[in-house]
Design a protein around this motif. Structure first.
Motif, mmCIF file in Angstrom:
data_model
loop_
_atom_site.group_PDB
_atom_site.id
_atom_site.type_symbol
_atom_site.label_atom_id
_atom_site.label_comp_id
_atom_site.label_asym_id
_atom_site.label_seq_id
_atom_site.Cartn_x
_atom_site.Cartn_y
_atom_site.Cartn_z
ATOM 1 N N UNK A 217 0.806 -1.227 0.000
ATOM 2 C CA UNK A 217 0.000 0.000 0.000
ATOM 3 C C UNK A 217 0.839 1.277 0.000
ATOM 4 N N UNK A 218 2.030 1.229 0.567
ATOM 5 C CA UNK A 218 2.881 2.415 0.633
ATOM 6 C C UNK A 218 3.599 2.698 -0.682
ATOM 7 N N UNK A 219 3.436 1.833 -1.661
ATOM 8 C CA UNK A 219 4.145 1.980 -2.937
ATOM 9 C C UNK A 219 3.205 2.276 -4.113
ATOM 10 N N UNK A 220 2.020 2.765 -3.819
ATOM 11 C CA UNK A 220 1.017 2.975 -4.859
ATOM 12 C C UNK A 220 1.475 3.933 -5.956
ATOM 13 N N UNK A 221 2.149 5.020 -5.581
ATOM 14 C CA UNK A 221 2.594 5.980 -6.589
ATOM 15 C C UNK A 221 3.564 5.329 -7.567
ATOM 16 N N UNK A 222 4.492 4.544 -7.045
ATOM 17 C CA UNK A 222 5.473 3.870 -7.907
ATOM 18 C C UNK A 222 4.785 2.843 -8.806
ATOM 19 N N UNK A 223 3.810 2.121 -8.278
ATOM 20 C CA UNK A 223 3.096 1.119 -9.073
ATOM 21 C C UNK A 223 2.375 1.789 -10.238
ATOM 22 N N UNK A 224 1.679 2.872 -9.968
ATOM 23 C CA UNK A 224 0.954 3.595 -11.020
ATOM 24 C C UNK A 224 1.931 4.125 -12.072
ATOM 25 N N UNK A 225 3.019 4.730 -11.620
ATOM 26 C CA UNK A 225 4.000 5.287 -12.555
ATOM 27 C C UNK A 225 4.616 4.191 -13.418
ATOM 28 N N UNK A 226 4.973 3.078 -12.815
ATOM 29 C CA UNK A 226 5.583 1.981 -13.569
ATOM 30 C C UNK A 226 4.606 1.353 -14.550
ATOM 31 N N UNK A 227 3.360 1.256 -14.179
ATOM 32 C CA UNK A 227 2.361 0.694 -15.093
ATOM 33 C C UNK A 227 2.251 1.532 -16.359
ATOM 34 N N UNK A 228 2.451 2.831 -16.236
ATOM 35 C CA UNK A 228 2.325 3.728 -17.384
ATOM 36 C C UNK A 228 3.629 3.899 -18.154
ATOM 37 N N UNK A 229 4.765 3.603 -17.517
ATOM 38 C CA UNK A 229 6.043 3.903 -18.160
ATOM 39 C C UNK A 229 6.906 2.691 -18.481
ATOM 40 N N UNK A 230 6.581 1.535 -17.917
ATOM 41 C CA UNK A 230 7.442 0.367 -18.078
ATOM 42 C C UNK A 230 6.618 -0.817 -18.597
ATOM 43 N N UNK A 231 6.742 -1.124 -19.894
ATOM 44 C CA UNK A 231 5.944 -2.224 -20.469
ATOM 45 C C UNK A 231 6.190 -3.580 -19.796
ATOM 46 N N UNK A 232 7.426 -3.838 -19.380
ATOM 47 C CA UNK A 232 7.706 -5.113 -18.710
ATOM 48 C C UNK A 232 6.974 -5.178 -17.371
ATOM 49 N N UNK B 87 12.846 1.539 -9.173
ATOM 50 C CA UNK B 87 12.202 2.784 -9.586
ATOM 51 C C UNK B 87 12.302 3.826 -8.475
ATOM 52 N N UNK B 88 11.979 3.409 -7.270
ATOM 53 C CA UNK B 88 12.009 4.354 -6.144
ATOM 54 C C UNK B 88 13.422 4.836 -5.863
ATOM 55 N N UNK B 89 14.414 3.966 -6.007
ATOM 56 C CA UNK B 89 15.800 4.367 -5.818
ATOM 57 C C UNK B 89 16.207 5.394 -6.878
ATOM 58 N N UNK B 90 15.730 5.200 -8.101
ATOM 59 C CA UNK B 90 16.008 6.149 -9.171
ATOM 60 C C UNK B 90 15.332 7.487 -8.932
ATOM 61 N N UNK B 91 14.188 7.463 -8.288
ATOM 62 C CA UNK B 91 13.472 8.711 -7.972
ATOM 63 C C UNK B 91 14.221 9.509 -6.902
ATOM 64 N N UNK B 92 14.848 8.797 -5.974
ATOM 65 C CA UNK B 92 15.585 9.471 -4.896
ATOM 66 C C UNK B 92 16.947 9.962 -5.367
#
Length: 88
Positions: free
Chosen positions: A13-28, A79-84
């Motif tokens: 639940x604490x990773x919802x933003x990353x999940x949404x972003x990855x769904x839109x930006x990462x086909x894999x 993804x989150x590490x890349x954001x930081x």
């Protein structure tokens, strides 16, 4: 029969933003996410309706789901590490 839900929204639940972003930006990620959701739905449906299924079959499905969740989790962490630490 009570069934625990294992969708990523409940699992991370604490990773919802990353999940949404990855769904839109990462086909894999999107492909793994879709496969994870389909498999989770099948497992939960079998458990909820107490459908007859071979124990080895359901266990293989659950093992595959755990592997998918692990792969998704590592993509989220990367993804989150890349954001930081964005590249200059």
């Amino acid at each position: 029969m009570h069934v625990d839900h294992h969708d990523l929204q409940h699992e991370f639940p604490e990773m919802q933003d990353a999940i949404v972003a990855l769904r839109h930006s990462n086909p894999m990620f999107e492909r793994l996410y879709a496969t994870y959701n389909r498999l989770t739905g099948k497992v939960e449906d079998l458990e909820e309706h107490d459908m007859p299924v071979d124990d080895f079959t359901i266990e293989d499905m659950k093992k595959h789901r755990v592997k998918l969740k692990d792969d998704l989790y590592h993509l989220i962490l990367a993804y989150r590490a890349g954001q930081r630490n964005p590249k200059s």
